[in-house]
Design an enzyme around this catalytic site. Structure first.
Site, PDB file in Angstrom:
ATOM      1  N   HIS A 100      13.716  18.039  -5.100  1.00 19.74           N
ATOM      2  CA  HIS A 100      14.231  19.302  -4.541  1.00 19.74           C
ATOM      3  C   HIS A 100      14.026  20.343  -5.627  1.00 19.74           C
ATOM      4  CE1 HIS A 100      16.969  22.207  -2.628  1.00 19.74           C
ATOM      5  NE2 HIS A 100      17.424  22.419  -3.850  1.00 19.74           N
ATOM      6  N   CYS A 106      40.069  43.203  -8.113  1.00 23.57           N
ATOM      7  CA  CYS A 106      40.209  44.137  -9.215  1.00 23.57           C
ATOM      8  C   CYS A 106      39.049  43.913 -10.179  1.00 23.57           C
ATOM      9  CB  CYS A 106      41.551  43.921  -9.884  1.00 23.57           C
ATOM     10  SG  CYS A 106      42.003  45.316 -10.896  1.00 23.57           S
ATOM     11  N   GLU A 107      37.847  44.227  -9.721  1.00 21.92           N
ATOM     12  CA  GLU A 107      36.647  44.016 -10.517  1.00 21.92           C
ATOM     13  C   GLU A 107      35.522  44.873  -9.916  1.00 21.92           C
ATOM     14  OE1 GLU A 107      36.032  40.121 -11.950  1.00 21.92           O
ATOM     15  OE2 GLU A 107      33.878  40.405 -12.187  1.00 21.92           O
TER      16      GLU A 107
HETATM   17  N1  LLP Z   1      19.395  19.213  -1.972  1.00 22.90           N
HETATM   18  C1  LLP Z   1      19.762  19.436  -3.247  1.00 22.90           C
HETATM   19  C2  LLP Z   1      19.611  18.377  -4.237  1.00 22.90           C
HETATM   20  C3  LLP Z   1      20.289  20.688  -3.616  1.00 22.90           C
HETATM   21  O1  LLP Z   1      20.620  20.904  -4.883  1.00 22.90           O
HETATM   22  C4  LLP Z   1      20.444  21.687  -2.638  1.00 22.90           C
HETATM   23  C5  LLP Z   1      21.015  22.987  -2.983  1.00 22.90           C
HETATM   24  C6  LLP Z   1      20.057  21.394  -1.317  1.00 22.90           C
HETATM   25  C7  LLP Z   1      19.532  20.150  -1.022  1.00 22.90           C
HETATM   26  C8  LLP Z   1      20.187  22.371  -0.187  1.00 22.90           C
HETATM   27  O2  LLP Z   1      19.514  23.558  -0.433  1.00 22.90           O
HETATM   28  P1  LLP Z   1      19.344  24.617   0.771  1.00 22.90           P
HETATM   29  O3  LLP Z   1      18.593  23.931   1.865  1.00 22.90           O
HETATM   30  O4  LLP Z   1      20.705  24.978   1.230  1.00 22.90           O
HETATM   31  O5  LLP Z   1      18.640  25.768   0.169  1.00 22.90           O
HETATM   32  N2  LLP Z   1      24.611  28.882  -3.573  1.00 22.90           N
HETATM   33  C9  LLP Z   1      23.198  29.165  -3.395  1.00 22.90           C
HETATM   34  C10 LLP Z   1      22.415  27.934  -3.104  1.00 22.90           C
HETATM   35  C11 LLP Z   1      22.563  26.838  -4.128  1.00 22.90           C
HETATM   36  C12 LLP Z   1      21.844  25.598  -3.696  1.00 22.90           C
HETATM   37  C13 LLP Z   1      22.152  24.441  -4.552  1.00 22.90           C
HETATM   38  N3  LLP Z   1      21.493  23.255  -4.131  1.00 22.90           N
HETATM   39  C14 LLP Z   1      23.047  30.212  -2.285  1.00 22.90           C
HETATM   40  O6  LLP Z   1      24.045  30.691  -1.767  1.00 22.90           O
HETATM   41  O7  LLP Z   1      21.917  30.605  -1.959  1.00 22.90           O
END
Ligand code: LLP
Length: 429
Positions: free
Chosen positions: A197, A347-348
């Site tokens: 990934h 508050c930021e």
């Molecule tokens: N598999 C692994 C090992 C991961 O680390 C992640 C996401 C996924 C699958 C799923 O990724 P997705 O399909 O959702 O892009 N908070 C950030 C995203 C962080 C993703 C972390 N890992 C945001 O809001 O865009």
């Protein structure tokens, strides 16, 4: 510094009457702010991925047990990245430890409590560090494991979501595989498969590089694996004009890789996909109430009762979420557009939903709402509620789900007393 951003207020897929009705009923029922999800678009997304043998939902995107149950009914299985996510999987009815590998634990470290639980439940562990392999091997020789590989490059919608390359903490560095496989052998671990990934936000140029890297690994080490995982990272449109991922193209590249892997290892190989946002991002909104409208120089700040304690993506990555305003009777707010920044109560200074990466406040051309109107922040069904915090001692806000016309509360609002109750003082003996 500020920027102005053109905003398409007439986005063709603007909120439909069913969603508007649910937003209003929810606001009356639980007050603001709240999250509202629709089950049907989640199912529709699952259907689009059916070609893959296994769809493993990265529940970090949205781990409400009721969303997990919707997915379970469609034979989607789960990725868990913490003890809490393992317990959520059980609560949602998934059965760990079976041949179907309904739950896999993926991480770069494993703490002792989680290690004991995955061993007890026979949950396969997707290891992102050699130390983790050694710890799982020492605790449970023969345990099923995956190896998460950092192929040496990565890609993300933001540098914080790039999970490959020499600056990434994730996965086992591709040149460290000899040691990783030595640990597999020493502990007679059951190597299920290889996993890559490289980040969130698909990019077709990288896709082919990842597939090639997977083949290089399989060819070089020629291990009798039974599965490969393409990881997650499928992107979704967050504003009009952004394309949908071409699933057929994505599947074709990975399926060709899988067929070649099967040829090399000489047995059937399962192709897994691990999407998070793809399944839930476009199926959820965050709804807040407008509490103040202020003129600042020639711009307006619309202040609402949700902030980055609820939706952190704009402040963390400069992510764009479309925002619509509704009057208390459910009509779209109309009128001449003016430059508006939408901000929260924290508050930021950084508590602004309309900002670019680096904290640059952006003023969007929107019709000016009034105090009491609702602000609907769209495409917030992934990495919304799961990344919320109690900053400024704000309790977590309710989640609701609309399914087949039925609107249900699927998480209650946290009470301030629940926060305070944790703050005991007792002498440690
Ligand atoms: N598999 C692994 C090992 C991961 O680390 C992640 C996401 C996924 C699958 C799923 O990724 P997705 O399909 O959702 O892009 N908070 C950030 C995203 C962080 C993703 C972390 N890992 C945001 O809001 O865009």
């Amino acid at each position: 510094m500020c920027l102005r951003e053109a905003f398409d207020v007439s986005r063709p897929d603007s909120l439909g009457p069913v969603l508007i009705d649910a937003v209003q009923r929810s606001a009356r029922g639980v007050g603001t702010p709240f999250w509202l999800y629709e089950a049907e678009p989640v199912r529709e997304r699952v259907r689009r991925l059916r070609a893959f043998d296994t769809i493993r939902f990265a529940q970090k995107a949205n781990s409400n047990v009721h969303i997990l149950r919707v997915l379970r009914a469609l034979n989607v299985v789960l990725d868990a990245v913490s003890l809490g996510e393992i317990e959520r999987a059980l609560r949602a009815g998934f059965t760990p430890g079976t041949e179907a590998h309904e739950v896999v634990f993926t991480a770069d470290i494993i703490d002792e409590a989680t290690l004991a639980r995955v061993v007890e439940l026979r949950i396969p562990v997707n290891c992102g560090s050699p130390d983790m392999l050694a710890q799982v091997g020492a605790a449970a020789p023969g345990h099923p494991v995956w190896i998460r590989i950092n192929p040496g490059f990565g890609h993300g919608h933001n540098r914080k979501t790039n999970t490959g390359g020499p600056l990434s903490k994730h996965g086992i560095w591709h040149e460290g595989l000899a040691e990783a496989l030595r640990l597999v052998d020493v502990h007679r671990l059951n190597l299920v498969g290889f996993h890559m990934h490289i980040g969130s936000g698909v990019d077709y140029a990288h896709l082919h590089r990842v597939c090639d890297s997977m083949l290089d690994v399989v060819r070089h080490w020629n291990r009798p694996i039974h599965a490969i995982s393409a990881g997650g990272g499928l992107s979704v449109p967050y504003q009009s004009g952004e394309p949908e991922v071409d699933i057929e193209q994505y599947y074709a590249a990975w399926n060709a890789t899988r067929l070649e892997v099967e040829r090399i290892v000489g047995n059937k190989v399962r192709l897994e996909l691990e999407p998070g946002r793809y399944l839930t991002a476009n199926a959820g909104v965050l709804v807040a109430q407008v509490r103040a409208v202020k003129k600042v120089a020639e711009n307006h700040f619309v202040l609402v009762d949700a902030g980055f304690s609820e939706l952190a993506r704009p402040v963390l990555y400069g992510s764009h979420h479309d925002i619509c305003f509704l009057t208390p009777t459910g009509a779209s707010v109309v009128g001449p557009v003016c430059p508006i920044a939408v901000a929260g109560p924290l508050c930021e200074a950084g508590d602004v939903f309309t900002q670019h990466d680096g904290g640059v406040v952006v003023f969007r051309a929107l019709p000016l709402p009034k105090v009491g109107d609702l602000a609907v922040l769209r495409d917030a069904g992934a990495y919304g509620a799961t990344m919320s915090s109690n900053y400024n001692s704000r309790p977590l806000v309710p989640e609701l789900m609309l399914d087949d016309g039925k609107l249900t509360v699927i998480r209650k609002r946290q009470a301030i007393e629940q926060l305070l109750d944790l703050e005991v003082q007792r002498e440690l003996t």
